[in-house]
Design a protein around this motif. Sequence first.
Motif, PDB file in Angstrom:
ATOM      1  N   GLY A  91      67.478  54.086  -4.886  1.00  0.00           N
ATOM      2  CA  GLY A  91      67.495  53.547  -3.535  1.00  0.00           C
ATOM      3  C   GLY A  91      67.735  54.609  -2.489  1.00  0.00           C
ATOM      4  O   GLY A  91      67.046  54.663  -1.454  1.00  0.00           O
ATOM      5  N   VAL A  92      68.715  55.474  -2.724  1.00  0.00           N
ATOM      6  CA  VAL A  92      68.994  56.557  -1.784  1.00  0.00           C
ATOM      7  C   VAL A  92      67.796  57.485  -1.654  1.00  0.00           C
ATOM      8  O   VAL A  92      67.444  57.940  -0.557  1.00  0.00           O
ATOM      9  N   ALA A  93      67.126  57.772  -2.780  1.00  0.00           N
ATOM     10  CA  ALA A  93      65.957  58.659  -2.754  1.00  0.00           C
ATOM     11  C   ALA A  93      64.853  58.057  -1.886  1.00  0.00           C
ATOM     12  O   ALA A  93      64.183  58.789  -1.121  1.00  0.00           O
ATOM     13  N   LEU A  94      64.666  56.741  -1.936  1.00  0.00           N
ATOM     14  CA  LEU A  94      63.648  56.105  -1.098  1.00  0.00           C
ATOM     15  C   LEU A  94      63.998  56.184   0.387  1.00  0.00           C
ATOM     16  O   LEU A  94      63.124  56.331   1.240  1.00  0.00           O
ATOM     17  N   VAL A  95      65.290  56.102   0.698  1.00  0.00           N
ATOM     18  CA  VAL A  95      65.719  56.131   2.103  1.00  0.00           C
ATOM     19  C   VAL A  95      65.563  57.523   2.697  1.00  0.00           C
ATOM     20  O   VAL A  95      65.080  57.690   3.816  1.00  0.00           O
ATOM     21  N   VAL A  96      65.958  58.549   1.961  1.00  0.00           N
ATOM     22  CA  VAL A  96      66.038  59.894   2.536  1.00  0.00           C
ATOM     23  C   VAL A  96      64.741  60.686   2.353  1.00  0.00           C
ATOM     24  O   VAL A  96      64.568  61.736   2.994  1.00  0.00           O
ATOM     25  N   SER A 100      61.732  52.291   8.075  1.00  0.00           N
ATOM     26  CA  SER A 100      60.452  51.926   7.478  1.00  0.00           C
ATOM     27  C   SER A 100      60.635  50.901   6.365  1.00  0.00           C
ATOM     28  O   SER A 100      61.753  50.659   5.886  1.00  0.00           O
ATOM     29  N   GLY A 101      59.502  50.313   5.946  1.00  0.00           N
ATOM     30  CA  GLY A 101      59.556  49.357   4.844  1.00  0.00           C
ATOM     31  C   GLY A 101      60.063  49.992   3.569  1.00  0.00           C
ATOM     32  O   GLY A 101      60.811  49.372   2.802  1.00  0.00           O
ATOM     33  N   ARG A 102      59.652  51.226   3.297  1.00  0.00           N
ATOM     34  CA  ARG A 102      60.125  51.936   2.116  1.00  0.00           C
ATOM     35  C   ARG A 102      61.642  52.115   2.154  1.00  0.00           C
ATOM     36  O   ARG A 102      62.329  51.967   1.140  1.00  0.00           O
ATOM     37  N   GLN A 103      62.158  52.416   3.347  1.00  0.00           N
ATOM     38  CA  GLN A 103      63.604  52.597   3.461  1.00  0.00           C
ATOM     39  C   GLN A 103      64.355  51.282   3.266  1.00  0.00           C
ATOM     40  O   GLN A 103      65.433  51.254   2.663  1.00  0.00           O
ATOM     41  N   ILE A 146      63.460  48.872   1.302  1.00  0.00           N
ATOM     42  CA  ILE A 146      63.499  48.696  -0.154  1.00  0.00           C
ATOM     43  C   ILE A 146      64.591  49.571  -0.765  1.00  0.00           C
ATOM     44  O   ILE A 146      65.338  49.147  -1.651  1.00  0.00           O
ATOM     45  N   GLY A 147      64.712  50.809  -0.256  1.00  0.00           N
ATOM     46  CA  GLY A 147      65.750  51.711  -0.739  1.00  0.00           C
ATOM     47  C   GLY A 147      67.149  51.175  -0.472  1.00  0.00           C
ATOM     48  O   GLY A 147      68.035  51.252  -1.333  1.00  0.00           O
ATOM     49  N   PHE A 148      67.374  50.613   0.728  1.00  0.00           N
ATOM     50  CA  PHE A 148      68.685  50.031   1.049  1.00  0.00           C
ATOM     51  C   PHE A 148      69.029  48.892   0.097  1.00  0.00           C
ATOM     52  O   PHE A 148      70.163  48.787  -0.399  1.00  0.00           O
ATOM     53  N   LEU A 149      68.057  48.025  -0.170  1.00  0.00           N
ATOM     54  CA  LEU A 149      68.307  46.891  -1.062  1.00  0.00           C
ATOM     55  C   LEU A 149      68.545  47.354  -2.491  1.00  0.00           C
ATOM     56  O   LEU A 149      69.415  46.816  -3.191  1.00  0.00           O
TER      57      LEU A 149
END
Length: 297
Positions: free
Chosen positions: A290-295, A128-131, A133-136
């Motif tokens: 970033g990790v929190a946004l991904v998971v 997803s787009g949120r993920q 952003i989390g990766f970056l």
Amino acid sequence: MSSASPTASPAWYLSLMPLLFVLLWSTGFIGAKFGLPYAEPLTFLEVRYLLLVVLLVPFAILSRARWPNWRLAGHIAVSGVLVHAIYLGGVFLAIAHGLSAGLTSLVVGLQPLLTAVAVGPFLGERVSGRQWIGFLLGLCGVVLVVLEKLLAANHVGLSWSGFALAAASLLAMTVGTLYQKKFCSGMELRTGTAIQYLAAAAVNGVAALSLETMEIHWSHEFIFAVLWLVFVLSIGAISLLMVMIRRGAVAQVASFLYMVPPVTALIAWGLFDERLGLMALGGMAVAMAGVALVVRR
């Protein structure tokens, strides 16, 4: 290591599994710090792999674990060569060829982002787009932590051959993680791990015989380093990684690797009194966000 079904594990254990993996994986530098002065990189790894084979193969036989068919065993062996022999061999050789540990970790730290790019075409998982952003954000956090280390040093440690080896390591870990998820989903953990290290020992052994003298200066520090890497990293952390890959989305699992450089910096600060400044602390906070946004579900 257990072959219990996914529903058998309690919820609290599943939620703590990524945190425990990051903590164990981050201690890998301890083994390298104590062991590499006493053996060449591939020779050091070969001792580690052979000891694992001696431990894991009899354990799998005595515990009557289910062995895979030849087709699945071949896939498991390929994933073992990628994740263990090429990934770790590339990291150790990159540092031995003059690339600083900070730059090596920065190159390998691109793995979650590369996984996110490949996970859609290879596994059909949606990012997803949120993920994204989390990766970056996670990548920015890693850069901040490593940048402080580089600025604190008197030299950057630039080596094109080291860069090439680190890039090969990055590619091997990414492909190995995706390959494991796609082709080894039916792997029994005890026998599968034994097969992976058998394959890694075979490939790494040929490389060590071809490229190194395989001379070892035995010492208490070297023995400690080998035992630490065998039991804490290869059995503990890798088993957690395999279970996480089997249970979860690969992109989410890969994102936890962003936390390894910050946690490693914390451990180095606690054990060896290495500098930990505001830039590194800020990088840790950014990586965690970033990790929190991904998971986050």
